[in-house]
Design a protein around this motif. Structure first.
Motif, mmCIF file in Angstrom:
data_model
loop_
_atom_site.group_PDB
_atom_site.id
_atom_site.type_symbol
_atom_site.label_atom_id
_atom_site.label_comp_id
_atom_site.label_asym_id
_atom_site.label_seq_id
_atom_site.Cartn_x
_atom_site.Cartn_y
_atom_site.Cartn_z
ATOM 1 N N MET A 185 1.600 -2.043 -0.852
ATOM 2 C CA MET A 185 1.300 -1.267 0.351
ATOM 3 C C MET A 185 2.359 -0.203 0.646
ATOM 4 O O MET A 185 2.117 0.721 1.420
ATOM 5 N N ALA A 186 3.514 -0.353 0.046
ATOM 6 C CA ALA A 186 4.688 0.413 0.470
ATOM 7 C C ALA A 186 4.737 1.824 -0.095
ATOM 8 O O ALA A 186 5.697 2.208 -0.760
ATOM 9 N N HIS A 187 3.704 2.571 0.164
ATOM 10 C CA HIS A 187 3.699 3.967 -0.269
ATOM 11 C C HIS A 187 2.833 4.771 0.701
ATOM 12 O O HIS A 187 1.737 4.328 1.056
ATOM 13 N N ILE A 219 2.473 -8.006 -2.896
ATOM 14 C CA ILE A 219 1.498 -7.446 -1.953
ATOM 15 C C ILE A 219 2.138 -6.338 -1.117
ATOM 16 O O ILE A 219 1.593 -5.248 -0.956
ATOM 17 N N LEU A 220 3.313 -6.633 -0.596
ATOM 18 C CA LEU A 220 3.986 -5.657 0.247
ATOM 19 C C LEU A 220 4.331 -4.391 -0.529
ATOM 20 O O LEU A 220 4.182 -3.286 -0.028
ATOM 21 N N LYS A 221 4.764 -4.604 -1.744
ATOM 22 C CA LYS A 221 5.133 -3.464 -2.588
ATOM 23 C C LYS A 221 3.919 -2.570 -2.827
ATOM 24 O O LYS A 221 4.026 -1.348 -2.832
ATOM 25 N N LEU A 266 -0.877 3.785 2.124
ATOM 26 C CA LEU A 266 -1.121 3.414 3.520
ATOM 27 C C LEU A 266 -2.247 4.246 4.102
ATOM 28 O O LEU A 266 -3.095 3.742 4.838
ATOM 29 N N LEU A 274 -5.986 -5.904 -2.646
ATOM 30 C CA LEU A 274 -6.141 -5.351 -1.304
ATOM 31 C C LEU A 274 -7.437 -4.576 -1.140
ATOM 32 O O LEU A 274 -7.977 -4.474 -0.046
ATOM 33 N N GLU A 280 7.799 -14.060 -4.525
ATOM 34 C CA GLU A 280 7.461 -12.981 -5.452
ATOM 35 C C GLU A 280 6.038 -12.496 -5.218
ATOM 36 O O GLU A 280 5.771 -11.291 -5.232
ATOM 37 N N ALA A 281 5.138 -13.445 -4.989
ATOM 38 C CA ALA A 281 3.741 -13.077 -4.751
ATOM 39 C C ALA A 281 3.612 -12.249 -3.476
ATOM 40 O O ALA A 281 2.918 -11.229 -3.443
ATOM 41 N N ARG A 282 4.316 -12.672 -2.443
ATOM 42 C CA ARG A 282 4.262 -11.910 -1.200
ATOM 43 C C ARG A 282 4.841 -10.512 -1.393
ATOM 44 O O ARG A 282 4.309 -9.530 -0.884
ATOM 45 N N ALA A 283 5.926 -10.465 -2.117
ATOM 46 C CA ALA A 283 6.590 -9.181 -2.318
ATOM 47 C C ALA A 283 5.679 -8.209 -3.070
ATOM 48 O O ALA A 283 5.653 -7.014 -2.779
ATOM 49 N N ALA A 329 -3.400 -5.696 -6.526
ATOM 50 C CA ALA A 329 -2.818 -6.567 -5.508
ATOM 51 C C ALA A 329 -3.913 -7.307 -4.745
ATOM 52 O O ALA A 329 -3.621 -8.155 -3.908
#
Lengths: 110, 110
Positions: free
Chosen positions: B19-21, B15-17, B25, B64, B10-13, B62
């Motif tokens: 970034m996922a726009h 972070i990815l989420k 990006l 980042l 869940e934690a990894r997801a 997140a």
DNA sequence: TTCTTATTTGGCCATATAGCCAAATAGCGA
DNA sequence: TCGCTATTTGGCTATATGGCCAAATAAGAA
């Protein structure tokens, strides 16, 4: 955003979005070790097979996995193993976050 | 899914989420070059400043990016540059997909 | 053909997200 | 203090997503 850049970022975002789900990350990590068919993955994830199947189709549409029918199963494989390197980077972010969090906690205790 | 693994994925997801726009990006890539304040990023992205501000708060939550107020601007910085390496991997997936696509096109023309 | 197994698809609901506008907030200079 | 600039927040709507169930499909075995 510049019209020539937009499609590029959209394409990248689609890939990331496809990865951005706990179950799909588990799938990716598992498929890096070995190919698996839907019902094996379903068991590991523990949700409905229809849900897992949809996750797999998300990964497949993004080009992250490929499938091959053999015997009476459809085997899924990870197409691009460099993805795993990235997980390492995500982990770096996570531990940086945890450290930050600790720092804040400590400064509160003072 | 195993209860001890779930929070990790869940934690990894998350972070990815984050970034996922596409706009996020672009922000990530820009911040890797240099720190920027909201209105500069807004100009590059071309949407409402309130929208950009929300994207930045997603990235910040997140872990980042981080922000620092200086003069009359809030400057955002990328916290983890290894993210950029990952973009390279995403590009590999994209070009593998494009190649696949071409193969299919060619086989149709025959 | 009919049964069985493996997988996908459709339908539905609840929740989350992106985007815009308008309003709120924060800090600085006059 | 007032007004200006930079940024965030709240409210709203439209759209997408995840999850489950039930039904459809596909392919092999009886």
């Amino acid at each position: 955003m510049n019209d020539s850049l937009k499609p590029r970022y959209e394409a990248r975002a689609r890939i990331l979005k496809a990865m951005a789900h706990p179950s799909r990350l588990l799938i990716i990590e598992e498929l890096q070790k070995q190919e698996r068919c839907v019902n094996e993955l379903t068991e590991m994830i523990g949700s409905d097979m229809s849900t897992v199947s949809k996750h797999l189709s998300v990964l497949k549409n993004a080009g992250l996995v490929s499938d091959e029918k053999r015997a009476n199963c459809i085997y899924y494989t990870l197409r691009c193993t460099c993805i795993l390197d990235f997980i390492g980077c995500v982990e770096e972010v996570l531990s940086a976050n945890a450290e930050e969090h600790n720092k804040i906690l400590k400064s509160c205790k003072k």
